[in-house]
Design a protein around this motif. Structure first.
Motif, PDB file in Angstrom:
ATOM      1  N   ASN A 607       0.807  -1.223   0.000  1.00  0.00           N
ATOM      2  CA  ASN A 607       0.000   0.000   0.000  1.00  0.00           C
ATOM      3  C   ASN A 607       0.840   1.273   0.000  1.00  0.00           C
ATOM      4  O   ASN A 607       0.298   2.362   0.195  1.00  0.00           O
ATOM      5  N   ILE A 608       2.142   1.152  -0.234  1.00  0.00           N
ATOM      6  CA  ILE A 608       3.019   2.327  -0.242  1.00  0.00           C
ATOM      7  C   ILE A 608       3.291   2.730  -1.689  1.00  0.00           C
ATOM      8  O   ILE A 608       3.727   1.900  -2.501  1.00  0.00           O
ATOM      9  N   ALA A 609       3.042   3.993  -2.010  1.00  0.00           N
ATOM     10  CA  ALA A 609       3.311   4.483  -3.360  1.00  0.00           C
ATOM     11  C   ALA A 609       4.822   4.533  -3.594  1.00  0.00           C
ATOM     12  O   ALA A 609       5.589   4.829  -2.675  1.00  0.00           O
ATOM     13  N   PRO A 610       5.286   4.244  -4.804  1.00  0.00           N
ATOM     14  CA  PRO A 610       6.727   4.192  -5.061  1.00  0.00           C
ATOM     15  C   PRO A 610       7.428   5.532  -4.879  1.00  0.00           C
ATOM     16  O   PRO A 610       8.653   5.567  -4.716  1.00  0.00           O
ATOM     17  N   ASP A 611       6.686   6.635  -4.881  1.00  0.00           N
ATOM     18  CA  ASP A 611       7.303   7.939  -4.649  1.00  0.00           C
ATOM     19  C   ASP A 611       6.991   8.473  -3.250  1.00  0.00           C
ATOM     20  O   ASP A 611       7.117   9.665  -2.981  1.00  0.00           O
ATOM     21  N   ASP A 612       6.596   7.561  -2.347  1.00  0.00           N
ATOM     22  CA  ASP A 612       6.296   7.925  -0.956  1.00  0.00           C
ATOM     23  C   ASP A 612       7.024   6.971  -0.016  1.00  0.00           C
ATOM     24  O   ASP A 612       6.447   6.420   0.915  1.00  0.00           O
ATOM     25  N   VAL A 613       8.298   6.753  -0.304  1.00  0.00           N
ATOM     26  CA  VAL A 613       9.061   5.716   0.390  1.00  0.00           C
ATOM     27  C   VAL A 613       9.740   6.320   1.617  1.00  0.00           C
ATOM     28  O   VAL A 613      10.780   6.962   1.524  1.00  0.00           O
ATOM     29  N   LYS A 614       9.125   6.091   2.762  1.00  0.00           N
ATOM     30  CA  LYS A 614       9.660   6.565   4.040  1.00  0.00           C
ATOM     31  C   LYS A 614       8.877   5.886   5.152  1.00  0.00           C
ATOM     32  O   LYS A 614       7.805   5.322   4.926  1.00  0.00           O
ATOM     33  N   ALA A 615       9.451   5.920   6.377  1.00  0.00           N
ATOM     34  CA  ALA A 615       8.762   5.442   7.578  1.00  0.00           C
ATOM     35  C   ALA A 615       8.294   3.996   7.441  1.00  0.00           C
ATOM     36  O   ALA A 615       7.117   3.711   7.252  1.00  0.00           O
ATOM     37  N   GLN A 616       9.250   3.073   7.568  1.00  0.00           N
ATOM     38  CA  GLN A 616       8.960   1.654   7.349  1.00  0.00           C
ATOM     39  C   GLN A 616       7.915   1.102   8.303  1.00  0.00           C
ATOM     40  O   GLN A 616       7.303   0.060   8.030  1.00  0.00           O
ATOM     41  N   LEU A 617       7.666   1.780   9.410  1.00  0.00           N
ATOM     42  CA  LEU A 617       6.691   1.296  10.377  1.00  0.00           C
ATOM     43  C   LEU A 617       5.281   1.224   9.790  1.00  0.00           C
ATOM     44  O   LEU A 617       4.427   0.508  10.306  1.00  0.00           O
ATOM     45  N   ARG A 618       5.038   1.911   8.685  1.00  0.00           N
ATOM     46  CA  ARG A 618       3.674   2.024   8.177  1.00  0.00           C
ATOM     47  C   ARG A 618       3.130   0.732   7.590  1.00  0.00           C
ATOM     48  O   ARG A 618       1.915   0.544   7.539  1.00  0.00           O
ATOM     49  N   ARG A 654      11.732  -1.116  -2.659  1.00  0.00           N
ATOM     50  CA  ARG A 654      12.184   0.276  -2.687  1.00  0.00           C
ATOM     51  C   ARG A 654      12.902   0.544  -1.372  1.00  0.00           C
ATOM     52  O   ARG A 654      12.347   0.346  -0.287  1.00  0.00           O
ATOM     53  N   GLY A 655      14.166   1.019  -1.482  1.00  0.00           N
ATOM     54  CA  GLY A 655      15.007   1.207  -0.311  1.00  0.00           C
ATOM     55  C   GLY A 655      15.197   2.662   0.070  1.00  0.00           C
ATOM     56  O   GLY A 655      15.102   3.564  -0.762  1.00  0.00           O
ATOM     57  N   PHE A 656      15.522   2.880   1.340  1.00  0.00           N
ATOM     58  CA  PHE A 656      15.710   4.237   1.857  1.00  0.00           C
ATOM     59  C   PHE A 656      16.436   4.160   3.194  1.00  0.00           C
ATOM     60  O   PHE A 656      16.716   3.074   3.713  1.00  0.00           O
ATOM     61  N   ARG A 657      16.758   5.306   3.743  1.00  0.00           N
ATOM     62  CA  ARG A 657      17.317   5.406   5.088  1.00  0.00           C
ATOM     63  C   ARG A 657      16.318   6.143   5.969  1.00  0.00           C
ATOM     64  O   ARG A 657      15.642   7.061   5.534  1.00  0.00           O
ATOM     65  N   ASP A 658      16.258   5.725   7.229  1.00  0.00           N
ATOM     66  CA  ASP A 658      15.288   6.321   8.143  1.00  0.00           C
ATOM     67  C   ASP A 658      15.858   6.286   9.555  1.00  0.00           C
ATOM     68  O   ASP A 658      16.516   5.325   9.948  1.00  0.00           O
ATOM     69  N   ALA A 659      15.636   7.367  10.316  1.00  0.00           N
ATOM     70  CA  ALA A 659      16.009   7.444  11.731  1.00  0.00           C
ATOM     71  C   ALA A 659      17.511   7.475  11.956  1.00  0.00           C
ATOM     72  O   ALA A 659      17.989   7.093  13.019  1.00  0.00           O
ATOM     73  N   ASP A 660      18.278   7.893  10.956  1.00  0.00           N
ATOM     74  CA  ASP A 660      19.686   8.179  11.177  1.00  0.00           C
ATOM     75  C   ASP A 660      19.954   9.603  10.683  1.00  0.00           C
ATOM     76  O   ASP A 660      19.027  10.348  10.364  1.00  0.00           O
ATOM     77  N   ALA A 661      21.221   9.988  10.631  1.00  0.00           N
ATOM     78  CA  ALA A 661      21.547  11.383  10.337  1.00  0.00           C
ATOM     79  C   ALA A 661      21.363  11.760   8.875  1.00  0.00           C
ATOM     80  O   ALA A 661      21.499  12.932   8.514  1.00  0.00           O
ATOM     81  N   ARG A 662      21.075  10.777   8.017  1.00  0.00           N
ATOM     82  CA  ARG A 662      20.885  11.085   6.598  1.00  0.00           C
ATOM     83  C   ARG A 662      19.701  10.290   6.077  1.00  0.00           C
ATOM     84  O   ARG A 662      19.855   9.180   5.560  1.00  0.00           O
ATOM     85  N   GLU A 668      19.692   8.923  -3.049  1.00  0.00           N
ATOM     86  CA  GLU A 668      20.211  10.208  -2.603  1.00  0.00           C
ATOM     87  C   GLU A 668      21.048  10.103  -1.338  1.00  0.00           C
ATOM     88  O   GLU A 668      21.964  10.898  -1.136  1.00  0.00           O
ATOM     89  N   THR A 669      20.741   9.154  -0.474  1.00  0.00           N
ATOM     90  CA  THR A 669      21.378   9.100   0.843  1.00  0.00           C
ATOM     91  C   THR A 669      22.422   8.003   0.971  1.00  0.00           C
ATOM     92  O   THR A 669      23.227   8.041   1.905  1.00  0.00           O
ATOM     93  N   ALA A 670      22.416   7.027   0.087  1.00  0.00           N
ATOM     94  CA  ALA A 670      23.359   5.908   0.181  1.00  0.00           C
ATOM     95  C   ALA A 670      23.724   5.430  -1.218  1.00  0.00           C
ATOM     96  O   ALA A 670      23.324   4.329  -1.633  1.00  0.00           O
ATOM     97  N   PRO A 671      24.467   6.225  -1.991  1.00  0.00           N
ATOM     98  CA  PRO A 671      24.845   5.808  -3.351  1.00  0.00           C
ATOM     99  C   PRO A 671      25.524   4.442  -3.341  1.00  0.00           C
ATOM    100  O   PRO A 671      26.421   4.181  -2.539  1.00  0.00           O
TER     101      PRO A 671
END
Length: 754
Positions: A607-618, A654-662, A668-671
């Motif tokens: 249920n997560i849109a591919p351009d709304d990738v954040k907050a894995q708790l959802r 879809r990957g991302f970083r969350d709850a750290d300094a970047r 954008e955050t982990a090339p």
């Protein structure tokens, strides 16, 4: 400056000696003059004056005071306000894609609407930065630019003049920003009445003001000193307080509270508070927060000042210790035949009380008693009760107030606390709230199969040399090595370094981690700690890099591990392994850390849109937390990677970083970071390639790093796009809602093998 204890910095700026404070002018009785009364003047302070103030960190932190706000403001006719230090920009957004300050504006408006329903018409927002999730008070202080913000809280206390301050728990175990909000509230309670604190405010025309009572959200149910029911009916709203509170909290939609706030409320639990400090008489068992401050306490008029102050919380058993009882007549009439007394537990001795006297309005009386606990007294929190008796307007009046001391034997042995517990202990001692520390055992992180050094400090408080042995009480599966003997000269302290080792027998069935009690004793003194038993693993250096395609076959050389339904840290336990569990593989090379999981999940939500990738708790997601140094004190020096296995476009992680300094999407955050997933029978597979170069430090072969794997499960197949459907949280090392993610020293220990 940064090397100094942060609490010492705050205190040196903000806390003056209590003896420097002068008695306040008699205040109007709020019961007689009425709340919000102008009292015959047209003053800005009359407009601002409140009776009750809650101080929190984020919009919705007031959730624990909704019932008392409605009770005292809507129905009791009092006035109150809420001070929120941040806009909540670091939280999730269950209603849209706004982040940062835009989200903060939404959350502030949610709080305004919620509080308006409870009787608060003028809340305050300090505008401090709400950053990623942290459990570190020290990191929060740094991100907030140091202690200057505490003077902003002091200013609000001085201008709004609350008799009662309620705040959150100030010690480790909760959000770092909650801790700092509570510590700022404590400092403001102590220092707002002292003109030496934040003196620049006097040039603004702001006058010192001394609050009368301070309450915390308790650290545990056992620590609550007063419980206010919510199952009775508000005469204004004609609903139970629990129902009114639930309706108000429905406004917190960005946090998903609208999905859990019901009418009638699902539960009508009492709101619990811990009376931490008081300058007025209070009953032995409180049923209201108002007693002594805004309402009489027994026969004692509201606002009369009565304080009981020991010279120190820790006293020597068998040794006299000073305790001062002070009474200030803040009423408009004299008190005659005033006597002061101090009562101690049975078997203790207390010196004689002074003779009776008369107190005119504004005058004070003080008596310092010498208190002695018997030599064999238990080394535990012990209550002392100060009291006064007097006659006023022909009527006998009396009041009581309590404090605590702890009698210590000649020899005391304590576990050396972790840095965060030590910092809070120091803060509590310097603010006179050290009796609260007892509800916070220190923490011992024990990696399975490894000997862990544990420091124990032994102190001889007596005037003679002593020797003996420290005794440890350990649960099954934890063993001790090292010399526990001590030999100390009079007044000497020494540190013993012991070795504790945990083995698999320490783990409950099905779990990969455990939280177990540990204690040590010297004579009749016992100190306790919580042992956190952590998984440990050596992972291989891979000779061939696996393809990141969701097929785990080429990661077969990696080290194995598992997460079971028993490894729960969040909400509901899964129905079984088919509902939520995982097996995983770990490996590395010079450039990347590789993680692969085979996840069992009967219902995979996308249920997560591919351009709304954040907050894995959802939704359904996997988090990989990495502390490449193995010594991080907070998440600012870690990498917290995560991925949703699928989106509304279908499978394809879809990957991302969350709850750290970047924080942000991986590109954008982990090339160099890659993720991939595949739908398989009974669940999905997912792979991560995490570049060492994107981490704050690049470890080398032989290093031990911190690494946890976190699994989020939401079994709502037809969930609204972007909705928060979190149902269960599992982790390789599963400790509470924050420990699995935000305390790097409680992450499993992973050694980079050859």
């Amino acid at each position: 400056m940064r090397k100094r204890c942060w609490s010492a910095v705050l205190l040196s700026l903000l806390v003056g000696a209590a003896s420097a404070q002068t008695a306040p002018a008699p205040a109007p009785n709020p019961i007689q003059s009425g709340p919000a009364s102008y009292g015959g003047t047209v003053s800005g302070l009359d407009l601002m004056d409140v009776d009750l103030m809650f101080i929190g960190a984020h919009p919705d932190d007031d959730s624990g005071v909704g019932g008392i706000l409605a009770r005292y403001l809507l129905d009791g006719g009092l006035k109150g306000t809420v001070v929120t230090l941040t806009g909540g920009e670091g939280g999730g957004n269950a209603t849209g894609r706004e982040t940062g300050r835009a989200l903060g504006l939404i959350r502030e408006e949610e709080e305004r609407r919620s509080l308006a329903m409870l009787g608060v018409d003028s809340p305050h927002f300090l505008g401090l930065r709400d950053f990623y999730f942290t459990l570190s008070a020290e990191e929060t202080l740094e991100k907030w630019g140091g202690p200057a913000f505490v003077c902003d809280v002091v200013r609000l206390v001085r201008v709004r003049r609350p008799e009662i301050i309620v705040t959150m728990w100030p010690g480790p175990g909760t959000h770092g920003q909650h801790q700092m909000a509570a510590r700022a509230a404590t400092l403001a309670y102590n220092s707002a009445g002292d003109p030496k604190s934040c003196p620049e405010q006097l040039a603004e025309g702001v006058q010192p003001f001394t609050p009368l009572k301070l309450y915390y959200y308790p650290n545990s149910a056992a620590e609550a000193t007063v419980k206010i029911p919510t199952d009775d009916v508000s005469r204004t709203a004609r609903l139970r307080y629990a129902d009114l509170k639930s309706i108000a909290q429905h406004n917190y939609r960005s946090q998903g509270w609208d999905t859990t706030s019901t009418l009638p409320a699902r539960a009508a639990n009492p709101e619990s508070f811990m009376l931490v400090a008081s300058r007025v008489p209070t009953p032995a068992r409180e049923t209201s927060l108002l007693g002594g401050a805004l309402a009489p306490s027994g026969s004692s008029p509201a606002g009369v000042r009565l304080e009981v102050q020991p010279g120190a919380y820790d006293i020597g058993a068998g040794q006299a210790a000073p305790v001062t009882v002070t009474l200030i007549n803040t009423t408009a009439q004299p008190m005659t035949g005033v006597t002061l007394a101090l009562n101690a537990p049975d078997g203790w001795t207390v010196s004689a009380a002074p003779a009776a006297r008369t107190l005119k309005p504004g005058e004070s009386a003080s008596a310092t008693f010498q208190v002695m606990a018997p030599a064999g007294a238990a080394a535990e929190r012990s209550a002392l009760t100060g009291s006064y008796r007097a006659v006023q307007d022909g009527q006998a009046i009396t009041g009581r107030a309590g404090t605590f001391v702890r009698p210590l034997p000649a020899v005391v042995a304590t576990f050396a606390p972790t840095f965060d517990v030590a910092a809070y202990q120091d803060f509590a001692r310097q603010t006179g709230t050290d009796w609260v520390i007892g509800s916070l055992p220190t923490r011992l992180a024990l990696a399975l199969g490894q000997k862990t050094p544990v420091s124990v400090t032994v102190t001889n408080r007596s005037g003679a040399a002593v020797n003996g042995k420290v005794e440890l009480k350990l649960p099954a599966g934890i063993t001790l090595s090292g010399d526990t003997a001590y030999s100390l000269a009079a007044g000497q302290s020494k540190t013993l370094t012991l070795q504790l080792q945990a083995v698999a027998a320490a783990l409950p069935a099905g779990r990969q981690s455990a939280l177990l009690p540990v204690s040590l004793s010297t004579g009749n003194f016992t100190d306790t700690a919580n042992a956190y038993v952590l998984p440990s693993l050596t992972i291989p250096r891979l000779s061939k890099a696996p393809a990141i395609d969701g097929d785990l076959a080429d990661l077969s050389a990696g080290a194995d591990g598992q997460i079971s339904p028993e490894d729960l840290w969040w909400r509901a336990k899964p129905d079984g392994a088919a509902d939520a569990s995982a097996r995983f593989k770990l490996g590395y090379d010079d450039t990347y850390l590789y993680v692969g999981l085979n996840v069992k999940d009967e219902v995979v939500a996308c249920n997560i849109a591919p351009d709304d990738v954040k907050a894995q708790l959802r939704s359904d997601a996997i988090g990989v937390t990495v502390d490449p140094s193995g010594t991080s004190r907070d998440t600012g020096t870690t990498m917290q990677a995560a991925a949703f296995p699928c989106t509304t476009d279908g499978f394809g992680a879809r990957g991302f970083r969350d709850a750290d300094a970047r924080q942000g999407v991986m590109e954008e955050t982990a090339p160099g970071m890659q993720v991939a997933s595949r739908k398989v029978d009974g669940g999905y597979t997912i792979e991560f390639r995490l570049p060492w170069a994107a981490m704050p430090k690049v470890p080398k072969t032989g290093d031990t790093i911190g690494l946890n794997l976190v699994m989020y499960d939401g079994d709502t197949a037809d969930a609204r796009v972007g909705a928060n459907i979190s149902q269960s949280g599992l982790a390789w090392a599963a400790f509470s809602w924050g420990g699995k993610q935000a305390l790097p020293y409680l992450w499993p220990r992973v050694t980079l093998g050859k």
